[in-house]
Motif scaffolding. Structure first.
Motif, short mmCIF file in Angstrom:
data_model
loop_
_atom_site.label_atom_id
_atom_site.label_comp_id
_atom_site.label_asym_id
_atom_site.label_seq_id
_atom_site.Cartn_x
_atom_site.Cartn_y
_atom_site.Cartn_z
N LEU A 1 -32.21 12.74 -23.04
CA LEU A 1 -32.98 13.66 -22.21
C LEU A 1 -32.07 14.42 -21.26
CD1 LEU A 1 -35.73 14.74 -21.30
CD2 LEU A 1 -35.86 12.82 -19.69
N LEU A 2 -31.08 13.71 -20.65
CA LEU A 2 -30.15 14.37 -19.74
C LEU A 2 -29.30 15.40 -20.48
CD1 LEU A 2 -28.86 14.60 -16.95
CD2 LEU A 2 -27.32 12.72 -17.58
N ASN A 3 -28.84 15.06 -21.67
CA ASN A 3 -28.05 16.01 -22.46
C ASN A 3 -28.85 17.25 -22.79
OD1 ASN A 3 -25.83 14.33 -22.45
ND2 ASN A 3 -26.32 13.39 -24.42
N ALA A 4 -30.12 17.05 -23.18
CA ALA A 4 -30.97 18.19 -23.52
C ALA A 4 -31.23 19.06 -22.29
CB ALA A 4 -32.29 17.70 -24.11
N ALA A 5 -31.45 18.40 -21.13
CA ALA A 5 -31.70 19.15 -19.90
C ALA A 5 -30.47 19.94 -19.49
CB ALA A 5 -32.12 18.19 -18.78
N ALA A 6 -29.28 19.30 -19.61
CA ALA A 6 -28.04 20.00 -19.23
C ALA A 6 -27.81 21.20 -20.13
CB ALA A 6 -26.87 19.03 -19.33
N LEU A 7 -28.01 21.04 -21.43
CA LEU A 7 -27.81 22.15 -22.36
C LEU A 7 -28.80 23.28 -22.07
CD1 LEU A 7 -26.30 23.31 -24.77
CD2 LEU A 7 -27.95 22.16 -26.27
N ALA A 8 -30.06 22.91 -21.79
CA ALA A 8 -31.08 23.92 -21.50
C ALA A 8 -30.73 24.69 -20.23
CB ALA A 8 -32.45 23.27 -21.37
N LEU A 9 -30.28 23.97 -19.20
CA LEU A 9 -29.91 24.63 -17.95
C LEU A 9 -28.72 25.56 -18.14
CD1 LEU A 9 -30.34 21.78 -15.31
CD2 LEU A 9 -31.78 23.79 -15.63
N SER B 1 -29.51 27.75 -7.92
CA SER B 1 -28.16 27.26 -8.19
C SER B 1 -27.99 25.83 -7.73
CB SER B 1 -27.12 28.16 -7.50
OG SER B 1 -27.03 29.41 -8.14
N ALA B 2 -28.59 25.48 -6.59
CA ALA B 2 -28.50 24.11 -6.09
C ALA B 2 -29.13 23.14 -7.08
CB ALA B 2 -29.17 24.00 -4.72
N PHE B 3 -30.28 23.54 -7.67
CA PHE B 3 -30.94 22.69 -8.67
C PHE B 3 -30.07 22.55 -9.91
CE2 PHE B 3 -33.75 22.56 -12.44
CZ PHE B 3 -34.32 21.31 -12.24
N PHE B 4 -29.50 23.67 -10.37
CA PHE B 4 -28.59 23.61 -11.52
C PHE B 4 -27.45 22.63 -11.26
CE2 PHE B 4 -29.20 28.02 -13.72
CZ PHE B 4 -30.47 27.63 -14.08
N LEU B 5 -26.83 22.75 -10.08
CA LEU B 5 -25.69 21.91 -9.78
C LEU B 5 -26.07 20.44 -9.69
CD1 LEU B 5 -23.62 23.97 -7.18
CD2 LEU B 5 -22.86 23.15 -9.40
N LEU B 6 -27.21 20.14 -9.13
CA LEU B 6 -27.63 18.74 -9.00
C LEU B 6 -27.76 18.09 -10.37
CD1 LEU B 6 -28.67 16.37 -7.29
CD2 LEU B 6 -30.98 17.36 -7.47
N ILE B 7 -28.47 18.72 -11.28
CA ILE B 7 -28.66 18.16 -12.62
C ILE B 7 -27.33 18.10 -13.36
CG2 ILE B 7 -29.84 18.43 -14.83
CD1 ILE B 7 -31.67 17.68 -12.48
N LEU B 8 -26.55 19.16 -13.27
CA LEU B 8 -25.29 19.20 -14.02
C LEU B 8 -24.26 18.23 -13.46
CD1 LEU B 8 -25.11 23.03 -14.68
CD2 LEU B 8 -25.53 21.24 -16.36
N CYS B 9 -24.29 17.97 -12.17
CA CYS B 9 -23.37 16.97 -11.61
C CYS B 9 -23.72 15.57 -12.09
CB CYS B 9 -23.37 17.03 -10.08
SG CYS B 9 -22.36 18.37 -9.43
#
Length: 478
Positions: A308-316, A239-247
């Protein structure tokens, strides 16, 4: 949508409502509207909206199962509104309805929090047109504030966020617009004052010892972090990893400040009292920010990094929702194969053997989960001043109750001996907490009571059993 509705139908048929659902239904059924607002909600700590909704089917005499139908209908409205939001990627709109809190914990398990999704989707739809549709927005914030105290906190945060966004344009407002905004603020403040009057704490509230008003920053932030991460993918590094990327993505989409304000608004009330059931408020609030992030464009022309960030956020987000869907699958499987509460089976046995016409006593507040199946008071030893059958959270409750922090086991045994001295014909005992074994031991020690039937049940939380709600029925030898 059809798949979602079909899933809810299966869940409604399989689910046995537990004590929290019974409590809300009994309050809506037994309390008059004036008494609800002036007396009883002070002990519940919830604004009246959910009870007023349930009062319609409850006072019309509809069967108890109507509580789950009402909850599911509200959830379907929320999902329908969500599916209409074309700025949100289709994969998110498909997966979010089947997430754990939207498809099960706030829907099949009927709670006031089911109202959060439809209201927040409507807020999302109006968010960039708040000035144009000010009164519609105010109405939504009033409704949001009446869902729960968490909703009240969110409504306050939305008000502050609107004020911050409107301030730079304030000088361009016409005199009529200024008057309209002050009138809107007045309505919101009156709503807060009226709710505070309804929910003013009672001096004899039995659970007051469980309320923690120590607002140390470390504790408040710790509660918020635990609630947010647990609501996403569970506590831990994932969850911490998810939050870091999504923030980072939130920042690029210009919603990071909104995310921090909304989540921050939930921390004070959550630090006073928090239960696992409240995690879903954090999840649904988080998903509101996600929906808004998809609608917001990046601040400049997107390069390879933004893509790349958009794709990573959507994937997460997809991975997160898939994990939630797995929790939904496990919960439905459990509810289909096992009783969520033993209350329905206990009620059916009592009705079939006409024990409701005998001197049936109860012990343990969870036995009131059986009461909604009967239209008159079931337990001969539960008599309240107002004649209601829901649980009395005051210190005057007819059943023995003490918060865990104040529990004196000798008191519970003494109370049980007093009940047995009255020689009831039958005794239904709840088994939710370990200390409630004292009741069984006193019954067996009396020598003239024997166990004739047990009704097992347990609440399932995401991947495991959370707590039991079992009932044991004893009969006196004749």
């Amino acid at each position: 949508l059809a798949t979602y509705i079909g899933l809810l139908v299966v869940g409604i048929v399989a689910h046995e409502p537990w004590f929290d659902e019974a409590q809300a239904w009994l309050i809506a059924r037994d309390a008059s509207i004036p008494d609800l607002l002036s007396k009883y909600l002070r002990y519940e700590g919830h604004p009246p909206l959910w009870y007023l909704i349930l009062a319609v089917p409850a006072k019309l005499g509809l069967p108890y199962k109507a509580i789950n139908v009402v909850s599911a209908a509200i959830a379907v409205i929320g999902v329908s509104l969500l599916l209409a939001q074309r700025t949100v990627p289709l994969v998110i709109r498909i997966l979010l309805p089947f997430s754990y809190f939207v498809a099960y914990q706030y829907t099949i398990v009927s709670r006031s929090y089911v109202l959060l999704l439809p209201i927040l989707v409507l807020v999302f739809d109006l968010y960039d047109r708040r000035r144009e549709y000010l009164w519609r927005y105010v109405l939504l914030l009033v409704l949001l504030s009446q869902v729960s105290l968490h909703g009240m906190s969110l409504a306050g945060a939305f008000t502050v966020l609107y004020a911050v966004d409107a301030w730079p344009q304030w000088r361009s407002f016409t005199r009529r617009e200024v008057q309209r905004h002050f009138a809107a603020l007045g309505v919101l403040l009156l709503n807060v004052l009226a709710t505070a009057l309804v929910l003013r704490p009672a001096a004899d509230l039995a659970i007051s010892a469980k309320l923690n008003f120590q607002f140390s920053p470390i504790r408040v932030l710790g509660v918020g972090w635990a609630a947010l991460t647990s609501s996403l993918a569970g506590p831990g590094l994932l969850s911490a990893f998810f939050l870091l990327i999504l923030c980072v993505w939130f920042h690029r989409r210009r919603v990071l400040g909104l995310f921090l304000v909304l989540i921050g608004s939930l921390l004070p009330i959550s630090s006073i009292y928090f239960n696992r059931w409240h995690e879903g408020v954090f999840f649904i609030t988080f998903m509101f920010v996600v929906l808004l992030a998809f609608r917001r464009a990046a601040p400049e022309i997107r390069g390879a990094g933004d893509r790349l960030l958009n794709a990573a956020a959507l994937a997460l987000l997809v991975l997160l929702l898939v994990r939630h869907t797995s929790w939904t699958v496990l919960s439905y499987r459990y509810d289909l194969e096992n009783p969520y509460s033993g209350s329905r089976a206990a009620a059916e046995y009592i009705a079939a053997h006409r024990l409701d016409t005998t001197r049936l006593f109860g012990a343990g507040f969870s036995v009131l989960a059986v009461q909604p199946y009967f239209d008159r008071p079931l337990f001969a030893n539960y008599r309240t001043d107002g004649g209601f059958t829901f649980w009395d959270w005051s210190t005057r409750a007819p059943f023995f109750y003490r918060p865990a922090e104040l529990l004196n086991r000798s008191d519970s045994r003494a109370w049980m001996r007093e009940q047995l001295a009255l020689e009831p014909d039958y005794f239904l005992v709840s088994r939710k907490f370990r200390w409630e074994e004292d009741y069984d031991q006193e019954l067996l020690a009396a020598g003239n009571y024997s166990l004739i039937q047990s009704f097992p049940g347990a609440h399932f939380w995401k991947t495991r059993i959370g707590e039991g709600e079992n009932f044991l029925l004893y009969a006196r030898a004749r």
